[in-house]
Design a protein around this motif. Structure first.
Motif, PDB file in Angstrom:
ATOM      1  N   LEU A 130     110.107  29.078  28.851  1.00  0.00           N
ATOM      2  CA  LEU A 130     110.083  28.948  27.405  1.00  0.00           C
ATOM      3  C   LEU A 130     111.505  29.173  26.902  1.00  0.00           C
ATOM      4  O   LEU A 130     112.074  30.233  27.102  1.00  0.00           O
ATOM      5  CB  LEU A 130     109.126  29.983  26.819  1.00  0.00           C
ATOM      6  CG  LEU A 130     108.604  29.698  25.425  1.00  0.00           C
ATOM      7  CD1 LEU A 130     107.721  28.469  25.421  1.00  0.00           C
ATOM      8  CD2 LEU A 130     107.814  30.877  24.914  1.00  0.00           C
ATOM      9  N   LEU A 162     108.770  19.414  11.037  1.00  0.00           N
ATOM     10  CA  LEU A 162     109.692  19.175  12.152  1.00  0.00           C
ATOM     11  C   LEU A 162     109.215  18.038  13.051  1.00  0.00           C
ATOM     12  O   LEU A 162     110.012  17.271  13.565  1.00  0.00           O
ATOM     13  CB  LEU A 162     109.838  20.447  12.990  1.00  0.00           C
ATOM     14  CG  LEU A 162     110.787  21.504  12.417  1.00  0.00           C
ATOM     15  CD1 LEU A 162     110.619  22.809  13.148  1.00  0.00           C
ATOM     16  CD2 LEU A 162     112.227  21.021  12.495  1.00  0.00           C
ATOM     17  N   GLN A 167     117.929  23.732  11.181  1.00  0.00           N
ATOM     18  CA  GLN A 167     116.837  23.152  11.970  1.00  0.00           C
ATOM     19  C   GLN A 167     117.329  21.935  12.746  1.00  0.00           C
ATOM     20  O   GLN A 167     116.979  21.752  13.912  1.00  0.00           O
ATOM     21  CB  GLN A 167     115.668  22.727  11.056  1.00  0.00           C
ATOM     22  CG  GLN A 167     114.899  23.882  10.444  1.00  0.00           C
ATOM     23  CD  GLN A 167     113.946  24.561  11.408  1.00  0.00           C
ATOM     24  OE1 GLN A 167     114.050  24.399  12.617  1.00  0.00           O
ATOM     25  NE2 GLN A 167     113.036  25.352  10.864  1.00  0.00           N
ATOM     26  N   THR A 207     117.278  21.415  16.716  1.00  0.00           N
ATOM     27  CA  THR A 207     116.627  20.244  17.320  1.00  0.00           C
ATOM     28  C   THR A 207     117.582  19.542  18.287  1.00  0.00           C
ATOM     29  O   THR A 207     117.194  19.166  19.401  1.00  0.00           O
ATOM     30  CB  THR A 207     116.172  19.262  16.228  1.00  0.00           C
ATOM     31  OG1 THR A 207     115.316  19.959  15.324  1.00  0.00           O
ATOM     32  CG2 THR A 207     115.430  18.088  16.817  1.00  0.00           C
ATOM     33  N   LEU A 220     107.419  29.593  13.525  1.00  0.00           N
ATOM     34  CA  LEU A 220     107.279  28.614  12.451  1.00  0.00           C
ATOM     35  C   LEU A 220     105.906  28.759  11.801  1.00  0.00           C
ATOM     36  O   LEU A 220     104.953  29.192  12.437  1.00  0.00           O
ATOM     37  CB  LEU A 220     107.378  27.193  13.016  1.00  0.00           C
ATOM     38  CG  LEU A 220     108.664  26.785  13.721  1.00  0.00           C
ATOM     39  CD1 LEU A 220     108.441  25.498  14.477  1.00  0.00           C
ATOM     40  CD2 LEU A 220     109.797  26.620  12.736  1.00  0.00           C
ATOM     41  N   ARG A 251     114.549  30.768  14.159  1.00  0.00           N
ATOM     42  CA  ARG A 251     114.307  30.775  15.602  1.00  0.00           C
ATOM     43  C   ARG A 251     113.192  29.792  15.937  1.00  0.00           C
ATOM     44  O   ARG A 251     112.216  29.673  15.220  1.00  0.00           O
ATOM     45  CB  ARG A 251     113.890  32.170  16.053  1.00  0.00           C
ATOM     46  CG  ARG A 251     114.923  33.205  15.792  1.00  0.00           C
ATOM     47  CD  ARG A 251     114.312  34.574  15.830  1.00  0.00           C
ATOM     48  NE  ARG A 251     113.767  34.853  17.153  1.00  0.00           N
ATOM     49  CZ  ARG A 251     112.946  35.875  17.384  1.00  0.00           C
ATOM     50  NH1 ARG A 251     112.580  36.664  16.415  1.00  0.00           N
ATOM     51  NH2 ARG A 251     112.503  36.071  18.584  1.00  0.00           N
ATOM     52  N   ARG A 252     113.373  29.132  17.056  1.00  0.00           N
ATOM     53  CA  ARG A 252     112.317  28.247  17.541  1.00  0.00           C
ATOM     54  C   ARG A 252     112.224  28.363  19.055  1.00  0.00           C
ATOM     55  O   ARG A 252     113.161  28.804  19.705  1.00  0.00           O
ATOM     56  CB  ARG A 252     112.621  26.789  17.167  1.00  0.00           C
ATOM     57  CG  ARG A 252     112.253  26.466  15.730  1.00  0.00           C
ATOM     58  CD  ARG A 252     112.839  25.166  15.296  1.00  0.00           C
ATOM     59  NE  ARG A 252     112.324  24.029  16.043  1.00  0.00           N
ATOM     60  CZ  ARG A 252     112.866  22.824  15.983  1.00  0.00           C
ATOM     61  NH1 ARG A 252     113.922  22.600  15.221  1.00  0.00           N
ATOM     62  NH2 ARG A 252     112.360  21.835  16.683  1.00  0.00           N
ATOM     63  N   ALA A 253     111.079  27.956  19.577  1.00  0.00           N
ATOM     64  CA  ALA A 253     110.889  28.000  21.026  1.00  0.00           C
ATOM     65  C   ALA A 253     110.194  26.734  21.487  1.00  0.00           C
ATOM     66  O   ALA A 253     109.372  26.172  20.761  1.00  0.00           O
ATOM     67  CB  ALA A 253     110.066  29.220  21.414  1.00  0.00           C
ATOM     68  N   LYS A 254     110.574  26.284  22.653  1.00  0.00           N
ATOM     69  CA  LYS A 254     109.933  25.108  23.257  1.00  0.00           C
ATOM     70  C   LYS A 254     109.826  25.319  24.760  1.00  0.00           C
ATOM     71  O   LYS A 254     110.686  25.957  25.348  1.00  0.00           O
ATOM     72  CB  LYS A 254     110.781  23.858  23.005  1.00  0.00           C
ATOM     73  CG  LYS A 254     110.475  23.130  21.710  1.00  0.00           C
ATOM     74  CD  LYS A 254     111.409  21.949  21.594  1.00  0.00           C
ATOM     75  CE  LYS A 254     111.349  21.297  20.232  1.00  0.00           C
ATOM     76  NZ  LYS A 254     110.093  20.577  20.000  1.00  0.00           N
ATOM     77  N   PRO A 255     108.780  24.779  25.357  1.00  0.00           N
ATOM     78  CA  PRO A 255     108.700  24.864  26.823  1.00  0.00           C
ATOM     79  C   PRO A 255     109.583  23.801  27.470  1.00  0.00           C
ATOM     80  O   PRO A 255     109.296  22.616  27.393  1.00  0.00           O
ATOM     81  CB  PRO A 255     107.218  24.602  27.113  1.00  0.00           C
ATOM     82  CG  PRO A 255     106.735  23.822  25.952  1.00  0.00           C
ATOM     83  CD  PRO A 255     107.613  24.131  24.780  1.00  0.00           C
ATOM     84  N   GLY A 267     105.911  15.618  19.668  1.00  0.00           N
ATOM     85  CA  GLY A 267     106.736  16.817  19.637  1.00  0.00           C
ATOM     86  C   GLY A 267     105.873  18.031  19.834  1.00  0.00           C
ATOM     87  O   GLY A 267     104.659  17.981  19.613  1.00  0.00           O
ATOM     88  N   LEU A 268     106.490  19.110  20.292  1.00  0.00           N
ATOM     89  CA  LEU A 268     105.754  20.355  20.470  1.00  0.00           C
ATOM     90  C   LEU A 268     106.583  21.469  19.858  1.00  0.00           C
ATOM     91  O   LEU A 268     107.793  21.533  20.061  1.00  0.00           O
ATOM     92  CB  LEU A 268     105.524  20.613  21.960  1.00  0.00           C
ATOM     93  CG  LEU A 268     104.665  21.839  22.319  1.00  0.00           C
ATOM     94  CD1 LEU A 268     103.996  21.631  23.653  1.00  0.00           C
ATOM     95  CD2 LEU A 268     105.459  23.122  22.368  1.00  0.00           C
ATOM     96  N   GLU A 269     105.934  22.303  19.073  1.00  0.00           N
ATOM     97  CA  GLU A 269     106.620  23.459  18.516  1.00  0.00           C
ATOM     98  C   GLU A 269     105.779  24.699  18.785  1.00  0.00           C
ATOM     99  O   GLU A 269     104.566  24.675  18.624  1.00  0.00           O
ATOM    100  CB  GLU A 269     106.822  23.310  17.002  1.00  0.00           C
ATOM    101  CG  GLU A 269     107.777  22.185  16.600  1.00  0.00           C
ATOM    102  CD  GLU A 269     109.226  22.470  16.941  1.00  0.00           C
ATOM    103  OE1 GLU A 269     109.565  23.657  17.171  1.00  0.00           O
ATOM    104  OE2 GLU A 269     110.013  21.513  16.996  1.00  0.00           O
ATOM    105  N   VAL A 270     106.443  25.764  19.193  1.00  0.00           N
ATOM    106  CA  VAL A 270     105.747  27.038  19.361  1.00  0.00           C
ATOM    107  C   VAL A 270     105.729  27.739  18.007  1.00  0.00           C
ATOM    108  O   VAL A 270     106.768  27.887  17.365  1.00  0.00           O
ATOM    109  CB  VAL A 270     106.458  27.912  20.405  1.00  0.00           C
ATOM    110  CG1 VAL A 270     105.794  29.279  20.502  1.00  0.00           C
ATOM    111  CG2 VAL A 270     106.437  27.240  21.758  1.00  0.00           C
TER     112      VAL A 270
END
Lengths: 183, 282
Positions: free
Chosen positions: B12, A35, B35, B39, A27, B3-7, A112-115
């Motif tokens: 991950l 987001l 999106q 989510t 992102l 694409r998205r990533a979260k822990p 919130g957390l986004e990588v």
């Protein structure tokens, strides 16, 4: 003759393929902002310069070393109402930095957390023929996109632990330097 | 492709979703809809993680672990995973065993905040399930490591599908599921350090690094369990096992079964149990 020819091989320069084993930009900062917070929110940048005293304080409270002096922070408002903070940060994954962002409410909760980006340049695979074969016959017209050519994340335990440590550190920064500034 | 990533789930988790315009069967989604779908999938994964994580002290799993012999009302997700775990333990002659938490604790592989259990391990018969509740027949510690992460991946995929996403993948560490119009090249590194590329589409792929010795690098710990005659692997051997299956929970659980067997036996056994051993030998 043949002997000298073979000998000269020893002095041929070795070409190493140094491409990341896995990397992804997920992102942009603006996308992450939309987001985590409302799309209509207004973000005003408040980069914070941390003194070495401040960094020591952060280390004491969070147990994690604050590496950078400059912490990118945004104050988030919507219709004049204070929504919280948006912070961008880097932590080391296994070998390389992971860039991520979190939203923090005025009360200091993570919203919130986004990588944003994940990159690992270290990978034993680069030395292997099977990996290098993926580059054979490529031209500039090829996508060179990591997803289409190269490997994936498998098991990212370290990255996660460091991300969580990072979030804790950011919450400490919020508690020390941000929570009072909007009282 | 977004694409998205979260822990999440202690790793991950990456989710990708795409909307193909020429795909007539599905209405194409715009970026904000994609999106939103991602989510929703993330929050489903987070929810399952909260219910079934051993490391979350107040999870439903730990409610069960704390009160052996008591019937505990559980949410549908927890019940489904317990049913799958029980059934799979039976089908695999206890090679897949999720009641080894006590043994893991005593070896220091899991934190012992629940107090030391009376029994180190049991089998699938110790999990009793009724309509909307479950109980442990004996004081054991359940840990759903080998199945819950795969289940969460499956649920994330179904969440994406429900939102109308026509292709994508969910990748949670060693558990991957690719669905619909998407396909993904995966490079698997074998125990000898060599790796091989395979193309994954419309299937789930799980890899586990398995070992019977405890070390920080080898998270999947195999314990002597169940059918001892069937176990053929040298106890100190560290290997990577990969299994392909229609669903991630099954692929995930099957890697644990394969870990106990030598390659030839594993291939047939895994096939009987509805999976496919992926041979990454170069």
């Amino acid at each position: 003759m043949a002997h000298t020819y073979l000998n000269s091989l020893w002095f041929m320069p070795m070409v190493l393929v140094a491409a990341p084993a896995f990397s992804a930009d997920y992102l942009t900062v603006a996308q992450a902002q939309a987001l985590i917070f409302d799309k209509a929110a207004v973000f005003s940048e408040r980069p914070t310069l941390l003194s070495s005293d401040a960094k020591d304080q952060i280390k004491d409270l969070s147990g994690v070393r604050q590496r950078q002096d400059q912490q990118p922070i945004w104050k988030v408002e919507k219709d004049g109402q204070f929504l919280g903070w948006f912070v961008v940060d880097d932590v080391v994954g296994k070998h390389e930095y992971i860039t991520y962002a979190i939203g923090i409410s005025p009360q200091g909760e993570v919203l919130g957390l986004e990588v944003l980006s994940y990159r690992e340049t270290h990978g034993g695979q680069v030395r292997e023929a099977s990996w290098r074969d993926q580059f054979h016959g490529k031209t500039l017209k090829d996508p060179f996109k990591l997803d289409e050519d190269v490997s994936n994340i498998s098991g990212a335990t370290l990255s996660c632990r460091n991300l969580l440590d990072g979030v804790k550190r950011l919450l400490v920064i919020h508690q020390l330097f941000l929570s009072q500034s909007v009282a | 492709m977004i694409r998205r990533a979260k822990p999440l789930l202690g790793t991950l988790v990456e989710i990708a979703a795409e909307s193909v315009a020429e795909h007539n069967a599905h209405p194409s989604l715009d970026e904000s809809a994609l999106q939103a779908a991602i989510t929703a999938a993330f929050s489903r994964v987070a929810h399952i993680g909260r219910l079934l994580s051993f490391h979350q002290q107040d999870s439903e799993l730990n409610l069960l672990n704390r009160q052996p012999g008591q019937w505990i009302a559980l949410s549908p997700d927890s019940l489904r995973v317990l049913k799958l775990a029980k059934w799979f333990g039976q089908a695999s002659d206890n090679l897949f065993n999720c009641t080894v938490g006590g043994e893991m604790m005593s070896r220091g592989a899991l934190p012992a905040y629940l107090g030391m259990p009376l029994l180190l391990q049991g089998d699938w018969r110790d999990i009793e399930i009724q309509a909307d509740k479950a109980r442990l027949a004996r004081p054991l510690i359940l840990t759903l490591d080998g199945i819950a992460k795969g289940y969460a991946v499956d649920m994330a995929v179904s969440e994406l599908r429900r939102a109308g996403v026509c292709g994508g993948w969910v990748n949670a560490g060693g558990d991957l599921k690719v669905f619909g119009s998407a396909s993904l090249n995966v490079l698997c590194r074998g125990p000898n350090g060599l790796s091989q590329k395979i193309n994954v589409s419309n299937t789930a792929l799980a890899s586990s690094r398995v070992s019977q010795q405890l070390s920080h690098d080898y998270p999947a710990l195999l314990l002597p369990t169940g059918n001892l005659d069937e176990q053929q692997c040298a106890s100190d051997q560290e290997r990577v096992v990969s299994v392909r299956a229609p669903f991630a929970w099954r692929a995930d659980a099957l890697t644990k079964v394969a870990g106990y067997l030598d390659d030839a036996t594993a291939a047939t056994k895994i096939q009987q149990l509805g999976g496919d051993l992926v041979n990454f030998a170069p």
